[in-house]
Each structure stands twice: as C-alpha cells, then as structure tokens.
Design a protein around this motif. Structure first.
Motif, mmCIF file in Angstrom:
data_model
loop_
_atom_site.group_PDB
_atom_site.id
_atom_site.type_symbol
_atom_site.label_atom_id
_atom_site.label_comp_id
_atom_site.label_asym_id
_atom_site.label_seq_id
_atom_site.Cartn_x
_atom_site.Cartn_y
_atom_site.Cartn_z
ATOM 1 N N LEU A 47 13.657 9.161 -5.866
ATOM 2 C CA LEU A 47 12.752 8.301 -5.107
ATOM 3 C C LEU A 47 12.272 8.957 -3.816
ATOM 4 O O LEU A 47 11.070 9.081 -3.579
ATOM 5 N N LEU A 48 13.192 9.392 -2.972
ATOM 6 C CA LEU A 48 12.811 9.950 -1.682
ATOM 7 C C LEU A 48 12.139 11.312 -1.828
ATOM 8 O O LEU A 48 11.105 11.577 -1.201
ATOM 9 N N SER A 49 12.699 12.181 -2.650
ATOM 10 C CA SER A 49 12.114 13.520 -2.782
ATOM 11 C C SER A 49 10.723 13.460 -3.422
ATOM 12 O O SER A 49 9.818 14.185 -3.007
ATOM 13 N N SER A 50 10.526 12.576 -4.388
ATOM 14 C CA SER A 50 9.203 12.451 -5.013
ATOM 15 C C SER A 50 8.194 11.844 -4.052
ATOM 16 O O SER A 50 7.028 12.249 -4.020
ATOM 17 N N PHE A 51 8.642 10.886 -3.258
ATOM 18 C CA PHE A 51 7.754 10.296 -2.248
ATOM 19 C C PHE A 51 7.318 11.355 -1.240
ATOM 20 O O PHE A 51 6.137 11.466 -0.914
ATOM 21 N N LEU A 52 8.269 12.147 -0.762
ATOM 22 C CA LEU A 52 7.939 13.200 0.198
ATOM 23 C C LEU A 52 7.022 14.252 -0.420
ATOM 24 O O LEU A 52 6.103 14.753 0.242
ATOM 25 N N LEU A 53 7.254 14.591 -1.686
ATOM 26 C CA LEU A 53 6.384 15.549 -2.361
ATOM 27 C C LEU A 53 4.967 14.999 -2.489
ATOM 28 O O LEU A 53 3.997 15.720 -2.225
ATOM 29 N N LYS A 64 -6.536 12.632 4.632
ATOM 30 C CA LYS A 64 -6.241 12.529 6.051
ATOM 31 C C LYS A 64 -5.885 11.104 6.482
ATOM 32 O O LYS A 64 -5.341 10.905 7.557
ATOM 33 N N ARG A 65 -6.190 10.123 5.654
ATOM 34 C CA ARG A 65 -5.913 8.727 6.013
ATOM 35 C C ARG A 65 -4.452 8.409 5.694
ATOM 36 O O ARG A 65 -4.069 8.280 4.544
ATOM 37 N N VAL A 66 -3.659 8.266 6.745
ATOM 38 C CA VAL A 66 -2.211 8.095 6.591
ATOM 39 C C VAL A 66 -1.844 6.811 5.841
ATOM 40 O O VAL A 66 -0.989 6.851 4.958
ATOM 41 N N PRO A 67 -2.445 5.655 6.139
ATOM 42 C CA PRO A 67 -2.054 4.448 5.381
ATOM 43 C C PRO A 67 -2.293 4.585 3.883
ATOM 44 O O PRO A 67 -1.431 4.210 3.078
ATOM 45 N N GLN A 68 -3.442 5.128 3.484
ATOM 46 C CA GLN A 68 -3.716 5.317 2.064
ATOM 47 C C GLN A 68 -2.772 6.351 1.463
ATOM 48 O O GLN A 68 -2.313 6.197 0.331
ATOM 49 N N LEU A 69 -2.493 7.383 2.225
ATOM 50 C CA LEU A 69 -1.600 8.437 1.757
ATOM 51 C C LEU A 69 -0.220 7.869 1.448
ATOM 52 O O LEU A 69 0.343 8.120 0.381
ATOM 53 N N LEU A 70 0.316 7.070 2.353
ATOM 54 C CA LEU A 70 1.637 6.470 2.149
ATOM 55 C C LEU A 70 1.616 5.448 1.020
ATOM 56 O O LEU A 70 2.540 5.400 0.201
ATOM 57 N N LEU A 71 0.561 4.639 0.962
ATOM 58 C CA LEU A 71 0.464 3.612 -0.084
ATOM 59 C C LEU A 71 0.365 4.234 -1.469
ATOM 60 O O LEU A 71 1.096 3.843 -2.386
ATOM 61 N N TYR A 72 -0.511 5.211 -1.634
ATOM 62 C CA TYR A 72 -0.679 5.836 -2.947
ATOM 63 C C TYR A 72 0.566 6.601 -3.371
ATOM 64 O O TYR A 72 0.931 6.601 -4.547
ATOM 65 N N SER A 73 1.226 7.228 -2.420
ATOM 66 C CA SER A 73 2.466 7.935 -2.747
ATOM 67 C C SER A 73 3.533 6.949 -3.195
ATOM 68 O O SER A 73 4.231 7.178 -4.186
ATOM 69 N N PHE A 74 3.659 5.848 -2.468
ATOM 70 C CA PHE A 74 4.652 4.839 -2.830
ATOM 71 C C PHE A 74 4.356 4.244 -4.206
ATOM 72 O O PHE A 74 5.263 4.128 -5.047
ATOM 73 N N LEU A 75 3.104 3.895 -4.454
ATOM 74 C CA LEU A 75 2.750 3.291 -5.739
ATOM 75 C C LEU A 75 2.942 4.277 -6.892
ATOM 76 O O LEU A 75 3.397 3.880 -7.971
#
Length: 109
Positions: A47-53, A64-75
């Motif tokens: 979970l954590l390593s894949s999210f960070l990757l 460059k958009r941090v909210p979208q970057l975090l959301l798409y990575s999480f999803l």
C-alpha cells in the motif's frame, strides 16, 4: 569498421557519457524509482510503497497539481489492492511493524 581509417572512427557515443545529463533523464530516474520500489516493497508493504511510487512517477511525468496527484495515486492503489486481494485472493506484501498491522486490518474488512 576495420576499413574505416583510425582518425574517422567515432567512439564518442560510447565513451563520452555525460553523467549530468544522465541524472536528468526521465528514463534513468524512472528506472531508479522502480529499483527503489522493489527494495521498499518488503519493508513498507504494497500500500505505502505503491502509493509513493505512483506519486513520484506521476510527478516525474509532469503532473503538477498536488490534490489530483494524491487522489489519483490513492484511487489507483486502492483499485489494484481490491482487485488483487479481494477479487483474486492474492496476498500482497504487508510490510513490517505498524504497516503490517494496518494491512492485516484491511484484509479483515
């Protein structure tokens, strides 16, 4: 090769490696990220390593958009986790310590 005079032989393509340019190359950085992911997978868990990757690779590719970057990575990680652990009953790396406990808690859900 042997028929070409020694003065005209050009070895600059294999001997003139510019390391400053190599370290800025996205392909090289992507390969380093994948090696780091492979080593971190056992300790940090899937979970954590894949999210960070996903975050790092998306940033590398230009997001460059941090909210979208975090959301798409999480999803993305959540979807892959659900498909493999719930749908296919494949146990993904859980990590160590508190990360392992968190992964075990998610598996019970």
């Amino acid at each position: 090769y042997k028929s070409t005079p020694k003065e005209e032989r050009n070895f600059s393509s294999i001997t003139g490696i510019n390391f400053k340019e190599l370290y800025k190359n996205k392909l090289f950085i992507g390969i380093v990220l994948l090696f780091a992911y492979a080593f971190a997978l056992e300790y940090l868990g899937f979970l954590l390593s894949s999210f960070l990757l996903c975050v790092a690779y998306s940033r590398l590719l230009g997001e460059k958009r941090v909210p979208q970057l975090l959301l798409y990575s999480f999803l993305s990680v959540a979807a892959i986790y659900i498909i493999f652990s719930k749908g296919l009953n494949i146990i993904l790396p859980r990590g160590t310590g508190i990360l392992r406990e968190f992964a075990l808690m998610l598996e019970r859900i």
